[in-house]
Design a protein around this motif. Structure first.
Motif, PDB file in Angstrom:
ATOM      1  N   GLY A 124      -0.746   4.123 -13.839  1.00 39.67           N
ATOM      2  CA  GLY A 124      -1.590   4.810 -14.809  1.00 39.67           C
ATOM      3  C   GLY A 124      -0.736   5.589 -15.785  1.00 39.67           C
ATOM      4  N   SER A 125      -1.375   6.078 -16.837  1.00 36.73           N
ATOM      5  CA  SER A 125      -0.646   6.892 -17.810  1.00 36.73           C
ATOM      6  C   SER A 125      -1.596   7.868 -18.485  1.00 36.73           C
ATOM      7  CB  SER A 125       0.049   6.013 -18.847  1.00 36.73           C
ATOM      8  OG  SER A 125      -0.882   5.377 -19.673  1.00 36.73           O
ATOM      9  N   SER A 126      -0.997   8.907 -19.065  1.00 40.16           N
ATOM     10  CA  SER A 126      -1.778   9.910 -19.788  1.00 40.16           C
ATOM     11  C   SER A 126      -0.914  10.462 -20.912  1.00 40.16           C
ATOM     12  CB  SER A 126      -2.218  11.036 -18.846  1.00 40.16           C
ATOM     13  OG  SER A 126      -1.076  11.669 -18.295  1.00 40.16           O
ATOM     14  N   VAL A 127      -1.575  11.112 -21.881  1.00 38.38           N
ATOM     15  CA  VAL A 127      -0.863  11.703 -23.012  1.00 38.38           C
ATOM     16  C   VAL A 127      -1.174  13.185 -23.052  1.00 38.38           C
ATOM     17  CG1 VAL A 127      -0.583  11.695 -25.515  1.00 38.38           C
ATOM     18  CG2 VAL A 127      -1.027   9.562 -24.318  1.00 38.38           C
ATOM     19  N   ARG A 165       3.411   3.619 -25.364  1.00 41.26           N
ATOM     20  CA  ARG A 165       2.920   3.025 -24.126  1.00 41.26           C
ATOM     21  C   ARG A 165       3.971   2.049 -23.586  1.00 41.26           C
ATOM     22  NH1 ARG A 165      -1.977   2.197 -21.619  1.00 41.26           N
ATOM     23  NH2 ARG A 165      -3.076   3.312 -23.244  1.00 41.26           N
ATOM     24  N   ILE A 166       4.238   2.122 -22.293  1.00 44.84           N
ATOM     25  CA  ILE A 166       5.202   1.227 -21.653  1.00 44.84           C
ATOM     26  C   ILE A 166       4.541  -0.100 -21.296  1.00 44.84           C
ATOM     27  CG2 ILE A 166       6.656   0.904 -19.609  1.00 44.84           C
ATOM     28  CD1 ILE A 166       7.129   3.924 -19.602  1.00 44.84           C
ATOM     29  N   GLY A 167       3.294  -0.051 -20.856  1.00 54.05           N
ATOM     30  CA  GLY A 167       2.558  -1.255 -20.465  1.00 54.05           C
ATOM     31  C   GLY A 167       1.190  -0.884 -19.952  1.00 54.05           C
ATOM     32  N   GLU A 168       0.488  -1.882 -19.457  1.00 52.08           N
ATOM     33  CA  GLU A 168      -0.873  -1.690 -18.946  1.00 52.08           C
ATOM     34  C   GLU A 168      -0.861  -1.443 -17.441  1.00 52.08           C
ATOM     35  OE1 GLU A 168      -3.540  -1.539 -20.947  1.00 52.08           O
ATOM     36  OE2 GLU A 168      -2.187  -1.862 -22.631  1.00 52.08           O
ATOM     37  N   LYS A 169      -1.911  -0.799 -16.944  1.00 53.73           N
ATOM     38  CA  LYS A 169      -2.050  -0.536 -15.509  1.00 53.73           C
ATOM     39  C   LYS A 169      -1.989  -1.853 -14.736  1.00 53.73           C
ATOM     40  CE  LYS A 169      -4.887   1.740 -12.090  1.00 53.73           C
ATOM     41  NZ  LYS A 169      -6.045   2.570 -11.828  1.00 53.73           N
ATOM     42  N   GLY A 170      -1.176  -1.868 -13.664  1.00 57.51           N
ATOM     43  CA  GLY A 170      -1.017  -3.056 -12.840  1.00 57.51           C
ATOM     44  C   GLY A 170       0.139  -3.944 -13.268  1.00 57.51           C
ATOM     45  N   GLU A 171       0.690  -3.722 -14.440  1.00 52.15           N
ATOM     46  CA  GLU A 171       1.799  -4.525 -14.951  1.00 52.15           C
ATOM     47  C   GLU A 171       3.110  -4.125 -14.269  1.00 52.15           C
ATOM     48  OE1 GLU A 171       3.872  -5.399 -19.297  1.00 52.15           O
ATOM     49  OE2 GLU A 171       1.969  -4.334 -19.208  1.00 52.15           O
TER      50      GLU A 171
END
Length: 111
Positions: free
Chosen positions: A30-33, A63-69
Motif C-alpha cells: 500500500g501507499s499514502s501521501v 508512485r513506485i507501483g500498484e498494490k500487489g506488484e
C-alpha cells in the motif's frame, strides 16, 4: 577504531554498490501521501519458511507501483535520532538513557 577504518577501506574497493545505498525487492502492500511525500510499504520475502517477512517503508516523490506488484528499487539509507528517554534496567535496577534511532529509505529516482 582502526578495525572500522579497515572495513570501510575494503568496502570502497567494491564499485558495484555505492555507499549508503540498498536494493529493496518485495511486494507493494500500500501507499499514502503526506505533505507531498509518498510512503510505500513493501513486504520482502521471508528468508526461510520459519521467519517472518520484513515490512519496509520507502519514501518517494512519485508512485513506485500498484498494490500487489513485485518491485525492485534502489534506495538511499538514512536515519535520525529521536528524543531521548530514561528507563529502568530490569536486571540491575539502574536508570539508563535510551536514544531511539529511526532508519529511512528514500527512493533513488532516475531522471
Amino acid at each position: 577504531m582502526a578495525a572500522a577504518e579497515n572495513v570501510v577501506t575494503s568496502i570502497k574497493d567494491k564499485p558495484a554498490q555505492a555507499l549508503m545505498q540498498v536494493v529493496v525487492r518485495g511486494r507493494i502492500e500500500g501507499s499514502s501521501v503526506f505533505e507531498g511525500t509518498r510512503s510505500t510499504k513493501i513486504m520482502t520475502p521471508s528468508v526461510d519458511e520459519f521467519s517472518r517477512p520484513q515490512l519496509l517503508e520507502v519514501r518517494s516523490k512519485n508512485r513506485i507501483g500498484e498494490k500487489g506488484e513485485i518491485v525492485t528499487v534502489r534506495c538511499l539509507l538514512g536515519g535520525y535520532q529521536r528524543k531521548a528517554f530514561t528507563v529502568k534496567d530490569k536486571s540491575s535496577g539502574e536508570m539508563k538513557t535510551v536514544v531511539p534511532v529511526e532508519h529511512t529509505l528514500d527512493l533513488i529516482e532516475e531522471n
